[in-house]
Design a protein around this motif. Structure first.
Motif, PDB file in Angstrom:
ATOM      1  N   TYR A   1       0.874  -1.179   0.000  1.00 35.29           N
ATOM      2  CA  TYR A   1       0.000   0.000   0.000  1.00 35.29           C
ATOM      3  C   TYR A   1       0.909   1.226   0.000  1.00 35.29           C
ATOM      4  N   PRO A   2       0.631   2.240  -0.840  1.00 36.85           N
ATOM      5  CA  PRO A   2       1.539   3.393  -0.946  1.00 36.85           C
ATOM      6  C   PRO A   2       1.743   4.099   0.396  1.00 36.85           C
ATOM      7  N   ARG A   3       2.969   4.032   0.905  1.00 38.06           N
ATOM      8  CA  ARG A   3       3.240   4.652   2.200  1.00 38.06           C
ATOM      9  C   ARG A   3       3.230   6.175   2.128  1.00 38.06           C
ATOM     10  N   PHE A   4       3.539   6.736   0.941  1.00 37.98           N
ATOM     11  CA  PHE A   4       3.585   8.201   0.849  1.00 37.98           C
ATOM     12  C   PHE A   4       2.208   8.818   1.085  1.00 37.98           C
ATOM     13  N   LEU A   5       1.122   8.078   0.768  1.00 40.51           N
ATOM     14  CA  LEU A   5      -0.230   8.590   1.021  1.00 40.51           C
ATOM     15  C   LEU A   5      -0.479   8.738   2.519  1.00 40.51           C
TER      16      LEU A   5
END
Length: 456
Positions: A4-8
Motif C-alpha cells: 500500500y503506498p506509504r507516501f499517502l
C-alpha cells in the motif's frame, strides 16, 4: 505481500497534524497594536447568543401603557421576526416586568454582519409601511392632501423589500424595490394606468412612508402590473440608507400594537460567555483525547492511525467553525450546533472503535493488511452512501426552507451535521484507513501483536 503506498499515509498524517495546529492557533500578523488575521483560530469563531460578547438593547413602552399578556406576546413575536429578517437567528426577546421594558439580547462581535443602530432605530417602530399618491406633507412632515387620502400600497400586502447598491456606473444608485400582492397590487396597477394618461408629471408623483414618516418620493414612468414599486434614489444620506434597510427588516413582519422607544444599549462582555464556548471546545478535545488513549492502548498502531485521523477531524472542525482564511465561510455557532458537533464526534469515535475491534478480531485468520483492507473497504462504501444521502436531504431542506420558513432551523442543523460528517468521513474513516493500511502493509510492522491482536 500486498503493498500500500506509504507516501499517502505520510501526506495524510502531515496534513492532519498541520490542520489541527492551524485550526487551533490560526495565523496572525502584528504591527504595533494592530493584529491582523491571515487565518482565523477557532477562538475567533462567530458565536451566538450566550457564547461570547453581545449587546442588550432595551425599549420603553409609551408613557402610561401597561401591555397585556397578549400584547407582550405579539410584540416579542414580531421583534423576533424582524431580527430573523435582518439575519440574526438566535437573539433573545423578552419583557422585563420589573423594569417594564422590552429587551433584546443578541451576539455582537467584530465579525457580526449587522449594525446595532438599525436595531435601535427600527426594531421598535410600529412598522406601518405605505406607498401613497403624491408627496404632499404638512408642517410636521406627515402626509396631507391627496397623499394622506390616497394609499396605493399597504404593509399587509408587501411580499418582499429588496435593497442593493449599484456602483457599476459613474453615479451610485440605491435600489429599493417593494413588491406588493393582493389588493395593493391591483390598486397600483389601476392608478398607474390612470396617471400615465395625465398631461403633467405632478399626477405621477408617489411617495414611500413608514409610520407617517416620509422616506422617499419618485415618479411613475410606466404602468406597474407586477406590483413592484421602485423606491430607490441616487441621493445619499446615512438616514436614507438606514431607512431602506429598516424597510427590509420590517416588511412582512406585522405591525406592533404601539411604538417602542429605544432606551439603553448595554455591552454584554461577561467573561462567562467566552468560558461557555471555550469550555465546549475543551470538552471536545477531552472527548477526542479519551478516544485516542483508548484506541492506542487497546489497538496500538491501529489506534495510533485512528488517533491521527481524529486529530485531522478536530482541525477540520476548528476551520469549519472559524472560517479559516475567510470570515464569511465560518459557521455561526449556536448551542444547537455545539450539541450537533458533540453528537457527531461521539458517533465517529464509536464507529471507529467498532472498526478497530473488527480489525483485531480478523487478525488471526488473515494478514494485518488484508484484515485492514476488508474491514475498512466496507466502512468506506457504506459511509460514502450515508454521507451522500445526508447531503441530498440537506439540499432538499435548503430548497424547502425558501417556501416554508419554519424549516430554516432544521436546515441549519442539517447543514452543520453534513459539514461535520464530511470532515469525519474524510479524516476519521478514509484518513485513518489510509494510515493503518499503509502501516499494515509494511514488512516490519505487519506483526499482529503491533495491532492488539490475539497474541499481543
Amino acid at each position: 505481500m500486498n503493498r500500500y503506498p506509504r507516501f499517502l499515509a505520510v501526506i495524510a498524517a502531515v496534513v492532519f497534524i498541520c490542520t489541527l495546529v492551524l485550526g487551533i492557533t490560526g495565523i496572525y500578523t502584528e504591527y504595533g497594536d494592530v493584529r491582523t488575521a491571515i487565518a482565523y483560530s477557532v477562538k475567533d469563531s462567530s458565536v451566538g447568543t450566550g457564547l461570547g460578547s453581545g449587546i442588550l438593547i432595551t425599549f420603553l413602552c409609551p408613557e402610561g401603557t401597561e401591555p397585556s399578556s397578549e400584547e407582550i406576546s405579539s410584540v416579542c413575536s414580531i421583534m423576533e421576526k424582524r431580527l430573523q429578517t435582518y439575519g440574526i437567528k438566535d437573539a433573545n426577546v423578552y419583557y422585563d416586568t420589573n423594569m417594564s421594558v422590552f429587551a433584546v439580547e443578541a451576539a455582537y462581535t467584530g465579525r457580526s454582519g449587522y449594525d446595532p443602530n438599525i436595531l435601535y432605530k427600527y426594531l421598535g417602530r410600529i412598522g406601518r409601511i405605505t406607498v401613497r399618491a403624491g408627496n404632499e406633507r404638512d408642517d410636521d412632515g406627515k402626509p396631507s392632501g391627496t397623499t394622506a387620502e390616497t394609499v396605493l400600497g399597504e404593509g399587509k400586502d408587501i411580499k418582499k423589500v429588496s435593497f442593493s447598491v449599484d456602483e457599476s456606473s459613474s453615479t451610485t444608485r440605491y435600489i429599493c424595490d417593494i413588491k406588493f400582492g393582493g389588493d395593493s397590487k391591483e390598486k397600483i396597477k389601476d392608478h398607474t394606468e390612470e396617471v400615465m394618461q395625465a398631461d403633467t408629471n405632478t399626477a405621477k408623483y408617489y411617495s414611500v412612508w413608514m409610520d407617517d414618516s416620509y422616506i422617499t418620493g419618485r415618479t411613475f414612468t410606466s404602468v406597474i402590473k407586477n406590483g413592484v414599486v421602485p423606491g430607490g434614489s441616487v441621493v445619499y444620506t446615512d438616514e436614507l440608507v438606514d431607512d431602506y434597510i429598516g424597510l427590509r427588516v420590517i416588511a412582512g413582519t406585522g405591525e406592533l400594537p404601539f411604538e417602542l422607544t429605544g432606551a439603553y444599549v448595554y455591552n454584554l462582555s461577561d467573561p462567562d460567555n467566552a468560558v461557555r464556548f471555550n469550555g465546549a471546545l475543551i470538552l471536545l478535545l477531552v472527548e477526542a483525547a479519551v478516544f485516542a488513549v483508548i484506541a492506542i492502548v487497546r489497538y496500538r498502531l491501529a489506534g495510533l492511525g485512528a488517533a491521527i485521523g481524529m486529530a485531522g477531524y478536530l482541525g477540520a472542525v476548528c476551520i469549519i467553525l472559524s472560517g479559516g482564511l475567510s470570515a464569511d465561510l465560518g459557521l455561526y455557532v449556536t448551542r444547537t450546533k455545539l450539541y450537533v458537533l458533540a453528537a457527531v464526534t461521539a458517533v465517529f469515535a464509536f464507529v471507529m472503535l467498532s472498526l478497530l475491534e473488527r480489525f483485531t478480531q480478523s487478525l488471526g485468520s488473515s494478514t494485518a493488511y488484508r484484515a485492514a483492507k476488508d474491514v475498512f473497504s466496507s466502512a468506506e462504501k457504506r459511509g460514502a452512501l450515508l454521507l451522500a444521502a445526508l447531503i441530498i436531504v440537506t439540499i432538499a431542506a435548503d430548497l424547502l426552507s425558501y417556501a416554508v420558513t419554519g424549516l430554516l432551523p432544521m436546515y441549519e442543523a442539517l447543514l452543520a451535521v453534513s459539514l461535520f460528517a464530511a470532515a469525519g468521513f474524510v479524516c476519521v474513516i478514509l484518513g485513518s484507513a489510509c494510515i493503518i493500511k499503509s502501516m499494515a502493509s509494511t514488512r516490519k510492522l505487519n506483526d499482529e501483536k503491533l495491532y492488539g491482536g490475539a497474541s499481543a
